[in-house]
Scaffold this motif. Structure first.
Motif, PDB file in Angstrom:
ATOM      1  N   SER A   1      64.320 113.068  91.670  1.00 19.05           N
ATOM      2  CA  SER A   1      63.873 111.695  91.502  1.00 19.05           C
ATOM      3  C   SER A   1      62.487 111.680  90.881  1.00 19.05           C
ATOM      4  N   TRP A   2      62.126 110.523  90.280  1.00 18.41           N
ATOM      5  CA  TRP A   2      60.824 110.384  89.652  1.00 18.41           C
ATOM      6  C   TRP A   2      59.716 110.668  90.654  1.00 18.41           C
ATOM      7  N   ASN A   3      59.796 110.065  91.838  1.00 17.51           N
ATOM      8  CA  ASN A   3      58.730 110.239  92.814  1.00 17.51           C
ATOM      9  C   ASN A   3      58.531 111.703  93.175  1.00 17.51           C
ATOM     10  N   THR A   4      59.629 112.428  93.365  1.00 18.58           N
ATOM     11  CA  THR A   4      59.514 113.843  93.701  1.00 18.58           C
ATOM     12  C   THR A   4      58.827 114.594  92.567  1.00 18.58           C
ATOM     13  N   THR A   5      59.237 114.345  91.343  1.00 16.48           N
ATOM     14  CA  THR A   5      58.652 115.011  90.187  1.00 16.48           C
ATOM     15  C   THR A   5      57.183 114.634  90.051  1.00 16.48           C
ATOM     16  N   ARG A   6      56.879 113.358  90.120  1.00 18.86           N
ATOM     17  CA  ARG A   6      55.504 112.884  89.933  1.00 18.86           C
ATOM     18  C   ARG A   6      54.619 113.329  91.091  1.00 18.86           C
ATOM     19  N   ASP A   7      55.144 113.262  92.309  1.00 18.25           N
ATOM     20  CA  ASP A   7      54.381 113.725  93.469  1.00 18.25           C
ATOM     21  C   ASP A   7      54.065 115.215  93.350  1.00 18.25           C
ATOM     22  N   SER A   8      55.019 115.986  92.855  1.00 21.09           N
ATOM     23  CA  SER A   8      54.779 117.420  92.655  1.00 21.09           C
ATOM     24  C   SER A   8      53.700 117.650  91.607  1.00 21.09           C
ATOM     25  N   ALA A   9      53.711 116.838  90.558  1.00 24.05           N
ATOM     26  CA  ALA A   9      52.683 116.958  89.517  1.00 24.05           C
ATOM     27  C   ALA A   9      51.301 116.637  90.091  1.00 24.05           C
ATOM     28  N   THR A  10      51.230 115.589  90.889  1.00 16.88           N
ATOM     29  CA  THR A  10      49.954 115.223  91.523  1.00 16.88           C
ATOM     30  C   THR A  10      49.456 116.359  92.404  1.00 16.88           C
ATOM     31  N   GLN A  11      50.343 116.949  93.183  1.00 13.35           N
ATOM     32  CA  GLN A  11      49.937 118.061  94.044  1.00 13.35           C
ATOM     33  C   GLN A  11      49.499 119.272  93.226  1.00 13.35           C
ATOM     34  N   ALA A  12      50.177 119.513  92.097  1.00  9.03           N
ATOM     35  CA  ALA A  12      49.780 120.631  91.235  1.00  9.03           C
ATOM     36  C   ALA A  12      48.376 120.393  90.664  1.00  9.03           C
TER      37      ALA A  12
END
Length: 150
Positions: free
Chosen positions: A3-14
């Motif tokens: 999902s977008w949130n999972t992908t975007r949240d992972s990017a934020t954490q990275a």
């Protein structure tokens, strides 16, 4: 499919991990991409998409993988609901608007007429002002006035 949130949240954490690992500051990233610091932070936390060239520059600077760089370019969903209010700093902005929002609206209408201040076409800046009673936080929102047209 992710999902977008999972992908975007992972990017934020990275991004956060890279800042911590490298000791890089938000200001240094903003200067590197020639953008305002508040916009840069908001974008890298997921509130704005980065143009491809800007995302690539951030990716190189912060040593991010290709998937993270692509996620930084995605159009965000700007919905987090009441979960934002759980953070004490963010809650104070809600509180400030609850107390002063109607007065700000009246003052804007008296000065400019019937319309609104744009939250899309605006600049936001945070500064420190020294004060003998304790340093002050100064938040400046410089928004374009949008007149209602009937």
């Amino acid at each position: 499919m992710t999902s977008w949130n999972t992908t975007r949240d992972s990017a934020t954490q990275a991004v956060r991990r890279s800042l911590q690992r490298t000791g890089m500051t938000w200001m240094a990233v903003a200067e590197h991409i020639d953008r305002p610091v508040i916009w840069t932070i908001a974008a890298l936390l997921g509130s704005h998409p980065l143009p491809a060239d800007t995302a690539a520059a951030v990716g190189i600077l912060l040593e991010l993988d290709e998937d993270t760089v692509l996620a930084l370019q995605e159009q965000p969903y700007r919905l987090d609901g009441d979960t934002l209010k759980a953070d004490p700093t963010i809650y104070r902005f809600y509180e400030l608007l609850a107390v002063y929002g109607p007065a700000l609206k009246e003052a804007i209408h008296e000065e400019f007429g019937d319309g609104i201040m744009s939250a899309i076409n605006c600049n936001v800046q945070v500064d420190r002002r020294e004060d003998p009673d304790g340093d002050r936080v100064r938040v400046t929102i410089d928004g374009k006035f949008l007149k209602y047209q009937w």
